[in-house]
Design a protein around this motif. Structure first.
Motif, PDB file in Angstrom:
ATOM      1  N   LEU A   1      22.032 -26.727  -0.096  1.00 28.86           N
ATOM      2  CA  LEU A   1      21.858 -28.128   0.267  1.00 28.86           C
ATOM      3  C   LEU A   1      21.028 -28.786  -0.824  1.00 28.86           C
ATOM      4  N   CYS A   2      21.607 -29.764  -1.524  1.00 30.07           N
ATOM      5  CA  CYS A   2      20.904 -30.387  -2.651  1.00 30.07           C
ATOM      6  C   CYS A   2      20.581 -31.834  -2.304  1.00 30.07           C
ATOM      7  N   ASP A   3      19.287 -32.156  -2.272  1.00 30.66           N
ATOM      8  CA  ASP A   3      18.859 -33.498  -1.875  1.00 30.66           C
ATOM      9  C   ASP A   3      18.439 -34.288  -3.110  1.00 30.66           C
ATOM     10  N   GLU A   4      19.328 -35.074  -3.687  1.00 26.91           N
ATOM     11  CA  GLU A   4      18.997 -35.932  -4.841  1.00 26.91           C
ATOM     12  C   GLU A   4      18.323 -35.135  -5.942  1.00 26.91           C
TER      13      GLU A   4
ATOM     14  N   THR B   1      18.099 -37.014   6.097  1.00 25.86           N
ATOM     15  CA  THR B   1      17.837 -36.535   7.455  1.00 25.86           C
ATOM     16  C   THR B   1      18.912 -35.524   7.872  1.00 25.86           C
ATOM     17  N   LEU B   2      20.167 -35.833   7.525  1.00 19.20           N
ATOM     18  CA  LEU B   2      21.263 -34.922   7.856  1.00 19.20           C
ATOM     19  C   LEU B   2      21.038 -33.558   7.209  1.00 19.20           C
ATOM     20  N   LEU B   3      20.627 -33.560   5.934  1.00 17.54           N
ATOM     21  CA  LEU B   3      20.366 -32.288   5.245  1.00 17.54           C
ATOM     22  C   LEU B   3      19.239 -31.523   5.917  1.00 17.54           C
ATOM     23  N   ARG B   4      18.180 -32.224   6.307  1.00 16.28           N
ATOM     24  CA  ARG B   4      17.046 -31.555   6.940  1.00 16.28           C
ATOM     25  C   ARG B   4      17.453 -30.949   8.276  1.00 16.28           C
ATOM     26  N   ALA B   5      18.384 -31.621   8.966  1.00 16.16           N
ATOM     27  CA  ALA B   5      18.862 -31.079  10.236  1.00 16.16           C
ATOM     28  C   ALA B   5      19.658 -29.801   9.998  1.00 16.16           C
ATOM     29  N   ILE B   6      20.506 -29.795   8.942  1.00  9.80           N
ATOM     30  CA  ILE B   6      21.278 -28.587   8.643  1.00  9.80           C
ATOM     31  C   ILE B   6      20.337 -27.453   8.239  1.00  9.80           C
ATOM     32  N   ALA B   7      19.271 -27.800   7.487  1.00  8.71           N
ATOM     33  CA  ALA B   7      18.320 -26.791   7.041  1.00  8.71           C
ATOM     34  C   ALA B   7      17.416 -26.315   8.176  1.00  8.71           C
ATOM     35  N   GLY B   8      17.458 -26.999   9.325  1.00  7.73           N
ATOM     36  CA  GLY B   8      16.669 -26.569  10.469  1.00  7.73           C
ATOM     37  C   GLY B   8      15.247 -27.064  10.448  1.00  7.73           C
ATOM     38  N   LEU B   9      14.956 -28.045   9.597  1.00  8.04           N
ATOM     39  CA  LEU B   9      13.599 -28.592   9.555  1.00  8.04           C
ATOM     40  C   LEU B   9      13.407 -29.648  10.631  1.00  8.04           C
ATOM     41  N   MET B  10      14.533 -30.076  11.216  1.00  7.96           N
ATOM     42  CA  MET B  10      14.460 -31.130  12.218  1.00  7.96           C
ATOM     43  C   MET B  10      15.600 -30.870  13.191  1.00  7.96           C
ATOM     44  N   ALA B  11      15.322 -30.916  14.485  1.00  8.12           N
ATOM     45  CA  ALA B  11      16.364 -30.609  15.466  1.00  8.12           C
ATOM     46  C   ALA B  11      17.222 -31.846  15.698  1.00  8.12           C
ATOM     47  N   PRO B  12      18.557 -31.695  15.615  1.00  3.04           N
ATOM     48  CA  PRO B  12      19.412 -32.831  15.952  1.00  3.04           C
ATOM     49  C   PRO B  12      19.289 -33.155  17.442  1.00  3.04           C
ATOM     50  N   THR B  13      19.418 -34.420  17.797  1.00  2.00           N
ATOM     51  CA  THR B  13      19.315 -34.777  19.212  1.00  2.00           C
ATOM     52  C   THR B  13      20.629 -34.526  19.937  1.00  2.00           C
ATOM     53  N   ALA B  14      21.742 -34.495  19.204  1.00  2.00           N
ATOM     54  CA  ALA B  14      23.021 -34.191  19.834  1.00  2.00           C
ATOM     55  C   ALA B  14      23.948 -33.611  18.774  1.00  2.00           C
ATOM     56  N   GLY B  15      25.047 -33.034  19.225  1.00  2.84           N
ATOM     57  CA  GLY B  15      26.029 -32.481  18.307  1.00  2.84           C
ATOM     58  C   GLY B  15      25.770 -31.015  18.020  1.00  2.84           C
TER      59      GLY B  15
ATOM     60  N   ARG C   1      18.427 -13.514   8.112  1.00  2.00           N
ATOM     61  CA  ARG C   1      19.561 -13.528   7.202  1.00  2.00           C
ATOM     62  C   ARG C   1      20.110 -14.942   7.021  1.00  2.00           C
ATOM     63  N   THR C   2      20.243 -15.651   8.137  1.00  3.83           N
ATOM     64  CA  THR C   2      20.762 -17.020   8.062  1.00  3.83           C
ATOM     65  C   THR C   2      19.835 -17.927   7.265  1.00  3.83           C
ATOM     66  N   ARG C   3      18.523 -17.743   7.469  1.00  2.00           N
ATOM     67  CA  ARG C   3      17.556 -18.562   6.725  1.00  2.00           C
ATOM     68  C   ARG C   3      17.754 -18.400   5.221  1.00  2.00           C
ATOM     69  N   GLY C   4      18.016 -17.168   4.788  1.00  2.00           N
ATOM     70  CA  GLY C   4      18.230 -16.931   3.371  1.00  2.00           C
ATOM     71  C   GLY C   4      19.561 -17.495   2.899  1.00  2.00           C
ATOM     72  N   GLU C   5      20.545 -17.441   3.788  1.00  2.00           N
ATOM     73  CA  GLU C   5      21.891 -17.859   3.369  1.00  2.00           C
ATOM     74  C   GLU C   5      22.034 -19.373   3.270  1.00  2.00           C
ATOM     75  N   ILE C   6      21.122 -20.117   3.889  1.00  2.00           N
ATOM     76  CA  ILE C   6      21.122 -21.579   3.753  1.00  2.00           C
ATOM     77  C   ILE C   6      19.901 -21.958   2.930  1.00  2.00           C
ATOM     78  N   GLN C   7      20.090 -22.537   1.777  1.00  2.00           N
ATOM     79  CA  GLN C   7      18.963 -22.881   0.904  1.00  2.00           C
ATOM     80  C   GLN C   7      18.973 -24.362   0.574  1.00  2.00           C
ATOM     81  N   LEU C   8      17.786 -24.929   0.608  1.00  2.00           N
ATOM     82  CA  LEU C   8      17.625 -26.362   0.373  1.00  2.00           C
ATOM     83  C   LEU C   8      16.907 -26.574  -0.961  1.00  2.00           C
ATOM     84  N   ILE C   9      17.431 -27.456  -1.804  1.00  2.00           N
ATOM     85  CA  ILE C   9      16.749 -27.829  -3.051  1.00  2.00           C
ATOM     86  C   ILE C   9      16.331 -29.284  -2.930  1.00  2.00           C
ATOM     87  N   PHE C  10      15.061 -29.536  -3.276  1.00  2.00           N
ATOM     88  CA  PHE C  10      14.502 -30.859  -3.022  1.00  2.00           C
ATOM     89  C   PHE C  10      14.645 -31.772  -4.232  1.00  2.00           C
ATOM     90  N   GLN C  11      14.403 -33.069  -3.966  1.00  2.00           N
ATOM     91  CA  GLN C  11      14.539 -34.092  -4.994  1.00  2.00           C
ATOM     92  C   GLN C  11      13.546 -33.905  -6.139  1.00  2.00           C
TER      93      GLN C  11
END
Lengths: 563, 303
Positions: free
Chosen positions: A471-474, A349-363, A382-392
């Motif tokens: 961001l590498c998720d498992e 969930t933390l990774l998804r929040a950093i990737a912007g797939l889910m909005a954090p409720t606080a912080g 540009r930011t979207r490209g600079e943050i990349q998520l790799i899935f399990q």
């Protein structure tokens, strides 16, 4: 583990193997496979051999581990040991002897008198093996009625006894519940109780703890040891995890391409294993104790971290309790941060929040010193490209209807203004080379690639965007150890060459140990421990971290090969 | 790279999984039979008006209810019209009205289903899914024939009204099927990956989702066509569809029914036409469903 008061019925006495089949150590052999050969029949009638002349003896009260990578034929062998073949399997030769009877010659009605009664089976995923629309009581009653003709109070007592045997809390209430009301570990305990219900001589287990958390896995292993000790059941235990089998099994058979390349006492195979494949498996398995720590990242002390999260809280809609409960973290350029946690700890969930797939409720989450918009749609291209998520799981993260070319072209078009239209193919070739894949794969669909190749494509897709934060998720948990080792090496090289910051989430401590400069241990959405990776692993301060470390079966270093 | 050679490969099985739809149809017995039957029926319906020896609505071509002769191979009906000519012309409305209606219902219902399933995974859009799902449930609760009766009673029996009524009845059913198919796709990580790239809604639905549910949509279309043909023919039979003197097959069955003992071929020919057309489409739909789920064709029993 075993309830002290659990009485054994006479019916449950294991039947010794036939005379004359006794092994050298006089423990009777209960099941014997002789020169077993099996093939898969393809749609065109062509035969693909999967098991070649496998011979194995299973003795009373022993755990026989079968280890191998995906496609090695280990599960097919284990199922054939019960006389079971899927409809497209053809027997090429050999026999499976249970008390002098060749199971391969029996028809299904005869086999059904043996399955559940003399041979119990535990499947990999208990959540799929248990029927979600029948109460646990009804499922446990079926084999007891069929094979042991129990009814009324005797049936109920046996059901309760079985659930107590596998250490399930409140067995009486559990009988009235459904499988999905239990956790994964509890479901696997119920599946084991079901397999043990008629006190079989043999238990066949196909990766029974794969996908469970390390601590849950350790508890299931303890349970199995107790069952073997007290009930003298013989177990065939299929696993891809050599470390787990080394800790659990009496003997290990190593399978490669349908053949047994090595078999012997667990310690002999692991420590003095002579076959090159066994040694390669050993070398590929990441270890907690002996791995070299990753070299400190260059520029890790730069003033500005690539990623800085402060007091991040994430709550899934509808859930009362937040899954991420106030997390702080910082990753510098070239640095790898490992996040360890079991399923449900909130790490994904933390990774998804950093990737912007889910909005954090606080912080707040800062990237390159600037505050990140909570949702990806509000972030600049540009930011979207600079943050990349790799899935399990690449089976899920690569679209099955797109070729490698179209999968890789998309991020290049979106995030790489330096690559002109029409020049994408050259860039794709460069990316394929970087993830050590041949050009010839460029027009393949994901279904035409192996698991490791697919994950390399997923990594190539992430690097196509020239990320600053990965961001590498498992990302290796769906892969075999040898493939995992290669993927981790690749990731390390790519991260170093490109100077990216990496957040690496895993439940596998050894993988994090090998890769991360600093490590965070998460539990129930909170950080229970953080520090330099070496310090976290050698001197854990939190009891939970210690429990996690103790649950890991580290392989001993292999001895030099015999000449 | 790892020192370990790649283990047993499943390449063969995997290439089989992406056999083209046509090849897979042609390779199954059902599919071949269905395609052949459909081709014959479409040829008859398409070329029929040019092959018809007489104008289909001209009365008094021969004696009423005449038995087959060389001049009238299928005989004549109660008004002395040539049955063969009416049969050859009457297939068009039987296939055209359902075809347009099912295209319409698949497009409208399909998009409702896809959008609904996609909205379901977005916390902020979940109300859209709830709205569409309730709407579909409500529409499904209405009995189809009664609904058609009310619409036709209100707006008349012209082909556009017929088409819109059938589409309105089928759309929620197709919507439910494609919503289910989409639900399995939108939770995939490749959709999440597209979201993380910041792709637009239309890109995600058209490029990532649609190709993965296309096969389901095609099978649903084929199956819905067979129901459509029977449904429209039933409406014509009940006098709610095509009106006299047109030569629609459903209407022909209804009109020739009182004389079935005298001139059975006047009932049998159009009825057989309707039956063969729906059997052909059903066989194709079956073969498509097998292509989607190859396991369904095999018995799940061990050994």
């Amino acid at each position: 583990m075993i309830h002290p008061a659990s009485p054994r019925t006479d019916m449950s006495m294991p039947i010794a193997g036939p005379a004359g089949r006794n092994g050298p150590d006089t423990i009777p052999v209960v099941l014997s496979m002789r020169d077993l050969s099996l093939s898969y029949e393809g749609a065109d009638g062509e035969l693909n051999p999967v098991v070649h002349e496998v011979s194995l003896d299973l003795r009373r009260g022993e755990i026989l581990g079968i280890v191998g990578e995906s496609g090695s034929g280990k599960s097919t062998t284990a199922l054939a040991s019960m006389g079971y073949r899927s409809p497209n399997v053809r027997v090429g030769g050999g026999e499976v002897l249970l008390g002098g009877t060749n199971l391969l010659t029996l028809d299904v009605p005869r086999l059904r008198t043996i399955w559940g009664r003399r041979i119990g089976f535990v499947a990999q995923q208990a959540s799929l093996a248990l029927n979600p629309s029948l109460r646990i009581g009804a499922q446990l009653a079926a084999p007891l009625k069929k094979h042991m003709a129990l009814a009324g109070k005797a049936l109920h007592d046996r059901q309760v006894e079985l659930l107590r045997m596998v250490d399930l809390p409140d067995p009486e209430a559990a009988l009235r519940r459904y499988s999905f009301q239990f956790s994964g570990g509890q479901q696997q305990r119920i599946a084991i109780a079901l397999a043990m219900s008629c006190d079989p001589e043999i238990l066949v287990m196909d990766e029974p703890t794969t996908g469970l958390d390390a601590t849950t896995q350790a508890r299931i292993s303890d349970l199995l040891r107790a069952l073997v000790r007290e009930r003298k059941v013989a177990v065939i235990y299929v696993s891809h995890d050599l470390g787990l089998l080394h800790a659990l099994a009496d003997r290990i058979a190593v399978m490669l391409d349908g053949r047994i390349v090595e078999t012997g006492a667990a310690d002999d195979v692991v420590v003095r294993g002579g076959h090159p494949y066994t040694r390669a498996l050993m070398a590929a398995a990441p270890r907690i104790g002996t791995a070299n720590l990753p070299t400190p990242a260059a520029g890790a002390s730069d003033a500005l971290p690539v990623l800085r999260a402060r007091a991040v809280v994430c709550t899934h809609p509808g859930a009362g309790e937040p899954s991420v409960h106030g997390i702080d973290l910082e990753v510098a350029r070239g640095e790898t941060l490992g996040i360890i946690g079991e399923s449900g700890s909130g790490k994904s969930t933390l990774l998804r929040a950093i990737a912007g797939l889910m909005a954090p409720t606080a912080g707040s989450i800062d990237f390159q010193g600037d505050k990140l918009a909570p949702l990806v749609s509000k972030r600049p291209v540009r930011t979207r490209g600079e943050i990349q998520l790799i899935f399990q799981n690449p089976d899920s993260s690569l679209n099955p209807r797109q070729t490698v070319r179209s999968i890789l072209t998309r991020p290049i078009r979106l995030f790489r203004p330096d690559v002109r239209r029409g020049d994408e193919t050259a860039e794709i070739r460069r990316l394929l080379a970087a993830v050590r894949l041949p050009d010839s794969l460029i027009d393949r669909f994901p279904s035409e690639l192996s698991g490791g190749q697919k994950q390399r494509i997923a990594i190539a897709r992430a690097f196509a965007a020239r990320p600053l934060l990965l961001l590498c998720d498992e990302i290796t948990s769906a892969l075999d150890v040898s493939v995992q080792a290669a993927i981790l090496d690749l990731l390390k090289d790519l991260a170093r060459e490109n100077g990216v910051a990496t957040v690496f989430v895993s439940h596998d401590l050894a993988v994090v140990r090998a890769l991360a400069h600093s490590t965070i241990v998460m539990r129930h959405g909170r950080v229970v421990e953080r520090g330099e990776t070496g310090a976290v692993f050698t001197d854990p301060r939190d009891p939970y971290t210690r429990a996690l470390l103790e649950a890991v079966h580290d392989l001993p270093p292999a001895e030099a090969p015999h000449v | 790279m790892s020192p370990i050679a790649p283990a047993f490969s499943f390449d063969k099985q995997d290439t089989a999984a992406r056999r083209s739809l046509w090849r897979s149809l042609a390779s199954s017995g059902n599919g071949r039979l269905g395609l052949a039957l459909a081709a014959i029926m479409l040829a008859v319906i398409g070329l029929g008006p040019w092959l018809a020896p007489y104008p289909p609505t001209q009365i008094g071509l021969g004696l009423p209810n005449q038995f087959p002769t060389w001049a009238h191979p299928f005989g004549t009906d109660d008004l002395g019209r040539d049955i063969l000519s009416r049969f050859l012309v009457g297939g068009r409305s039987v296939i055209l009205v359902p075809f347009v209606a099912v295209v319409l219902s698949t497009v409208v219902g399909g998009w409702l289903g896809i959008v609904s399933a996609y909205a379901q995974i977005q916390p902020r859009l979940r109300w859209i899914d709830q709205g569409i799902a309730s709407l579909l449930d409500l529409a499904l609760a209405l009995p189809p024939l009664l609904l058609a009766l009310v619409l036709i009673a209100g707006f008349g029996t012209s082909p556009p009204v017929l088409i819109l009524s059938v589409a309105a009845i089928f759309a929620p059913r197709t919507g439910r099927i494609l919503r289910g198919a989409t639900q399995a796709v939108v939770t995939s990580d490749y959709v999440a990956a597209a979201q993380a790239r910041g792709e637009s809604l239309s890109y995600i639905l058209l490029r990532e989702v649609l190709p993965n549910i296309a096969a389901t949509a095609i099978a649903e279309f084929a199956l819905r066509m067979t129901w459509g043909i029977i449904f429209v023919a039933s409406l014509s039979f009940l006098g709610l569809g095509a009106q006299p003197p047109s030569s629609d097959w459903g209407l022909m069955v209804a009109q020739a029914r009182p004389y079935i003992t005298v001139s059975p071929i006047a009932v049998l020919a159009p009825a057989a036409g309707i039956a063969l057309l729906s059997v052909a489409l059903n066989l194709i739909a079956d073969a498509l469903a097998d292509h989607l789920d190859p396991a369904s064709g095999q018995p799940g029993v061990p050994l």
